[in-house]
Design a protein around this motif. Structure first.
Motif, PDB file in Angstrom:
ATOM      1  N   HIS A  49       0.860  -1.172   0.000  1.00 29.06           N
ATOM      2  CA  HIS A  49       0.000   0.000   0.000  1.00 29.06           C
ATOM      3  C   HIS A  49       0.905   1.233   0.000  1.00 29.06           C
ATOM      4  CE1 HIS A  49      -2.704  -3.106   1.548  1.00 29.06           C
ATOM      5  NE2 HIS A  49      -3.728  -2.318   1.271  1.00 29.06           N
TER       6      HIS A  49
ATOM      7  N   SER B 152       2.635  -8.827   8.303  1.00 27.37           N
ATOM      8  CA  SER B 152       3.868  -8.066   8.059  1.00 27.37           C
ATOM      9  C   SER B 152       4.857  -8.157   9.209  1.00 27.37           C
ATOM     10  CB  SER B 152       3.515  -6.598   7.796  1.00 27.37           C
ATOM     11  OG  SER B 152       2.667  -6.099   8.818  1.00 27.37           O
TER      12      SER B 152
ATOM     13  N   SER C  79       3.391  -6.116   2.988  1.00 30.95           N
ATOM     14  CA  SER C  79       2.886  -7.273   3.724  1.00 30.95           C
ATOM     15  C   SER C  79       2.687  -8.426   2.753  1.00 30.95           C
ATOM     16  CB  SER C  79       1.564  -6.925   4.434  1.00 30.95           C
ATOM     17  OG  SER C  79       0.616  -6.429   3.499  1.00 30.95           O
TER      18      SER C  79
ATOM     19  N   PRO D  99      -3.193  -0.357   9.638  1.00 31.74           N
ATOM     20  CA  PRO D  99      -2.318  -1.388  10.206  1.00 31.74           C
ATOM     21  C   PRO D  99      -2.678  -1.624  11.671  1.00 31.74           C
ATOM     22  CG  PRO D  99      -1.193   0.705  10.230  1.00 31.74           C
ATOM     23  CD  PRO D  99      -2.559   0.978   9.639  1.00 31.74           C
TER      24      PRO D  99
ATOM     25  N   PHE E  80       3.056   7.458   3.416  1.00 36.65           N
ATOM     26  CA  PHE E  80       3.010   6.226   4.206  1.00 36.65           C
ATOM     27  C   PHE E  80       3.116   5.059   3.237  1.00 36.65           C
ATOM     28  CE2 PHE E  80       0.638   2.753   6.357  1.00 36.65           C
ATOM     29  CZ  PHE E  80       1.317   2.714   7.568  1.00 36.65           C
ATOM     30  N   SER E  81       3.812   4.022   3.635  1.00 34.61           N
ATOM     31  CA  SER E  81       3.885   2.814   2.809  1.00 34.61           C
ATOM     32  C   SER E  81       3.786   1.603   3.711  1.00 34.61           C
ATOM     33  CB  SER E  81       5.187   2.776   2.001  1.00 34.61           C
ATOM     34  OG  SER E  81       6.308   2.640   2.868  1.00 34.61           O
ATOM     35  N   TYR E  82       3.312   0.498   3.129  1.00 35.47           N
ATOM     36  CA  TYR E  82       3.123  -0.696   3.944  1.00 35.47           C
ATOM     37  C   TYR E  82       3.327  -1.932   3.082  1.00 35.47           C
ATOM     38  CZ  TYR E  82       1.339  -3.566   7.734  1.00 35.47           C
ATOM     39  OH  TYR E  82       1.241  -4.470   8.750  1.00 35.47           O
TER      40      TYR E  82
ATOM     41  N   ASP F 251       7.436  -5.092   8.160  1.00 39.06           N
ATOM     42  CA  ASP F 251       7.138  -3.676   8.289  1.00 39.06           C
ATOM     43  C   ASP F 251       6.919  -3.351   9.765  1.00 39.06           C
ATOM     44  OD1 ASP F 251       6.406  -0.964   7.595  1.00 39.06           O
ATOM     45  OD2 ASP F 251       5.792  -1.723   5.635  1.00 39.06           O
ATOM     46  N   ASP F 252       6.529  -2.112  10.053  1.00 41.83           N
ATOM     47  CA  ASP F 252       6.506  -1.648  11.443  1.00 41.83           C
ATOM     48  C   ASP F 252       5.311  -2.153  12.240  1.00 41.83           C
ATOM     49  OD1 ASP F 252       8.821  -0.247  10.934  1.00 41.83           O
ATOM     50  OD2 ASP F 252       7.779   1.592  10.410  1.00 41.83           O
ATOM     51  N   TRP F 253       4.311  -2.686  11.561  1.00 43.41           N
ATOM     52  CA  TRP F 253       3.142  -3.254  12.231  1.00 43.41           C
ATOM     53  C   TRP F 253       3.080  -4.745  11.934  1.00 43.41           C
ATOM     54  CZ3 TRP F 253      -0.132  -0.138  15.230  1.00 43.41           C
ATOM     55  CH2 TRP F 253       0.125   1.235  15.166  1.00 43.41           C
TER      56      TRP F 253
ATOM     57  N   GLY G 159      -1.902  -5.786   8.210  1.00 40.40           N
ATOM     58  CA  GLY G 159      -2.597  -4.723   7.503  1.00 40.40           C
ATOM     59  C   GLY G 159      -4.001  -5.196   7.200  1.00 40.40           C
TER      60      GLY G 159
END
Length: 274
Positions: free
Chosen positions: A16, A212, A104, A168, A100-102, A216-218, A221
């Motif tokens: 995302h 993720s 997963s 997230p 913002f990027s995500y 990623d940080d979370w 998603g």
């Protein structure tokens, strides 16, 4: 330089991406550049419009957190990396400002109903005896349901509905509310109730849950697709009362977005046709 091809054991990669548009830079574009850039984005979307992957979907964010939103889906890590760069290459340098990027991947949940669960339910709740025609018929139906669930969880085909919500989330790890200190049976029971709440919205909301952890940080998603914003609000609100959310979940920022073609994006964002 060719990237190494990196696949998952199962499932696909999902990204995302949220951007603002630097309008001052946009206004500095040479004459005719705007139309050419829009045509490049249109061509890229047309080349990546498979039901599951490779897929590139365009949105306009509503609420001011971003301007442009893109959801990318690809079977390989190198594939989604290339698609990401091909997307940014559709715009002049400096015009897109990342918000913002995500990253997963789709995955099977360890709490999903199994065929063994179905067998017990048929015997205990439907009073069907193993070996009888009724039992075998229902078991075949349950096996097909589990198979379909696994397939679409790993290889989702989201409808092109008008509204997409994304956020997230993490499972909480605080003092007495540490999700990871619960045993498997407790966690599965809580997640089962959560899933029953979600199934009440079948036909109105389609969800894609991607993992993720370590990517990623979370940890997860959540992508929700619907025809109306209030439907997304309803499902998120009702799920807040499930113990798995009320006690054990932490949420990141929420983004609500409108599904638009590249041509409609240009008009909606009032990007001048320089």
């Amino acid at each position: 330089m060719n990237l190494p091809s990196i696949s998952l054991k199962q499932g696909i990669h999902v990204m995302h991406l949220f951007y603002r548009v630097d309008r001052w830079r946009w206004l500095q574009l040479p004459s005719g550049e705007s139309t050419g850039r829009r045509e490049r984005l249109t061509a890229l979307c047309q080349a990546n419009q498979a039901a599951c992957q490779p897929r590139l979907t365009c949105y306009a964010n509503v609420g001011g957190k971003a301007d442009l939103v893109f959801m990318l889906q690809h079977a390989t890590l190198d594939g989604i990396a290339r698609l990401h760069r091909d997307l940014e290459a559709c715009f002049p340098a400096g015009v897109l400002q990342p918000v913002f990027s995500y990253l997963s991947v789709t995955e099977l949940t360890e709490y999903m109903p199994t065929l063994e669960d179905a067998k017990l339910r048929l015997q205990r709740q439907e009073n069907l005896a193993p070996g009888t025609p009724e039992y075998e018929k229902r078991l075949a139906e349950e096996a097909k349901r589990v198979e379909d669930y696994m397939h679409y969880r790993l290889y989702p085909e989201l409808p092109d509905w008008e509204v997409m919500g994304f956020y997230p989330m993490n499972k909480r790890r605080q003092a007495g509310d540490n999700w990871y200190l619960l045993n498997f049976e407790q966690r599965k029971l809580l997640m089962g109730g959560h899933a029953r709440t979600g199934r009440k919205y079948a036909g109105r909301v389609v969800q894609m849950i991607t993992g993720s952890t370590g990517l990623d940080d979370w940890e997860w998603g959540v992508t929700l697709v619907a025809r109306q914003a209030d439907t997304i609000k309803e499902i998120v609100y009702e799920m807040r009362f499930d113990e798995v959310s009320a006690r054990y979940a932490d949420f990141g920022p929420f983004y609500i977005n409108l599904r638009l073609s590249p041509e409609a994006l240009w008009d909606h964002l009032r990007l001048p046709q320089v």
